[in-house]
Write an enzyme that holds these catalytic residues in place. Sequence first.
Site, PDB file in Angstrom:
ATOM      1  N   GLN A 105       6.378  27.068  34.199  1.00  0.00           N
ATOM      2  CA  GLN A 105       7.271  25.344  34.883  1.00  0.00           C
ATOM      3  C   GLN A 105       6.976  24.625  36.511  1.00  0.00           C
ATOM      4  O   GLN A 105       7.039  25.671  37.979  1.00  0.00           O
ATOM      5  CB  GLN A 105       8.952  26.238  34.973  1.00  0.00           C
TER       6      GLN A 105
ATOM      7  N   ASP B 206       0.545  22.099  27.927  1.00  0.00           N
ATOM      8  CA  ASP B 206       0.298  21.686  29.114  1.00  0.00           C
ATOM      9  C   ASP B 206      -0.528  20.306  29.417  1.00  0.00           C
ATOM     10  O   ASP B 206       0.000  19.464  29.633  1.00  0.00           O
ATOM     11  CB  ASP B 206       0.943  22.094  30.572  1.00  0.00           C
TER      12      ASP B 206
ATOM     13  N   LYS C  25      13.814  23.921  27.203  1.00  0.00           N
ATOM     14  CA  LYS C  25      12.987  24.411  26.186  1.00  0.00           C
ATOM     15  C   LYS C  25      12.675  25.548  25.299  1.00  0.00           C
ATOM     16  O   LYS C  25      12.372  25.240  23.369  1.00  0.00           O
ATOM     17  CB  LYS C  25      11.663  24.746  26.974  1.00  0.00           C
TER      18      LYS C  25
END
Length: 291
Positions: A95, A118, A51
Site C-alpha cells: 500500500q 499493481d 481490498k
Amino acid sequence: MQLIDGKSVSEKVLKECSAEIEKLGAYGKVPGLAVVLVGNDPASKAYVGSKVRTCEKLGVYSLKIELAEQTTQEELLKVIDELNQDPKIHGILVQSPPPVHIDESAVILRIKPEKDVDGFHPENVAKLTLEDSSGFVPCTPLGCLRLLQEYKIETNGANVVVVGRSMIVGKSMALLLMSNNSSGNSTVTVAHSRTKNLESVCARADIIVVAVGRAHFLDDKHISEGTVVIDVGINRVEDKSSKKGYKLVGDVDFDSVVDKCKAITPVPGGVGPMTISMLISNTIEACKRTI
Ligand code: NDP
C-alpha cells in the site's frame, strides 16, 4: 448529461471475476492476494481493509500483512521475498505511500513482475509502453478505460487531456489511451504543474481525465460543452456535518461543470470502486497464468 456509475460497473466486473474464480476452481486454483501495509496511515488502512473485504466476499484468498511504522527496508524486502515464493499468493500489493524511510521503488523492484498486480514494476511499465499485453496495467487507469468502454465513449480519434503525470494514474492512462488499438487511438495531451494555460489546453478536449490530488481543482473554465470528465481525485475535505468530520471530493468541481459535460464520474462512486475491481481482475489473471 450522463452520470458514469462506477459502482455498478465495478459490480459487473466483480461478477465476471466470480465466474473466473469458479473456472479456476476446476483446476484446483484459488487466486491469492497479499496486501502489505507499513505504518498507521488511516486512509491507507481503510483502502487495505476494503481490498481485503472484497477478496473475502468473492472467495479470493487474501493475506493482510500489517507492519509497524518503524519496519526497516530490509525487513520489508524479506516479507516481499517470502510472498514471492508463496504459491498461494498470485498478487502482491504494498500500500502506497510507505513511511518516508522506505525506498518505494526498491520495494516495487523486488516484487516478481508476474505477481505485480499493481503494474508498477519496471518490466510491467515497459510492457505497457510496448503494448505487450503479457504485463499488468495499473488498476486505476485500467478502471477508467473500462468505464469509457462501458459507456461507449469513443476514444478513437478523440482529443484527450490527462491532467497529472504520475505513473500510478496519469502517465499510464495516457499510454493506454494512445495505444494503437480500438480502446485507445486517442490524441493525448498530458498536462502537469508546469503546463501553461491549462484552461485553453483543456478546452480542446473531448475527454478530460483529472488526477491532480487537489479538491475541486478543475472547474467550468476548463470545460467545453459536451466534454466527458473522468475524475480520479480522492480528497478529504472538512465536513462538520458528517460523523467522521470530513467528506471525500474529487479533483473536479462537480457542480460547476456538470451542466456542460456530456458525461462525468462522481466522487465517491466513480473511479474509486473500479480500482478495487480491476485489482481483483489482475489477481485472477496472475493466477490463471500459473496454470
Ligand atoms: P501525484 O501527486 O503523484 O500526481 C499529481 C499530478 O498532478 C502531478 O503530475 C502534478 O504535476 C499534477 N499537478 C499538481 N498540481 C497541478 C496543477 N496546478 N496543474 C496541473 N497539474 C498539477 O498524485 P496521484 O496521481 O497519485 O493521485 C492524484 C489523485 O488521484 C489524488 O487525489 C489521489 O488520491 C487520486 N487517486 C485515486 C485513485 C482511485 O482509486 N480513484 C487511485 C490513485 C490516486 P507535477 O508532475 O508537475 O508535479
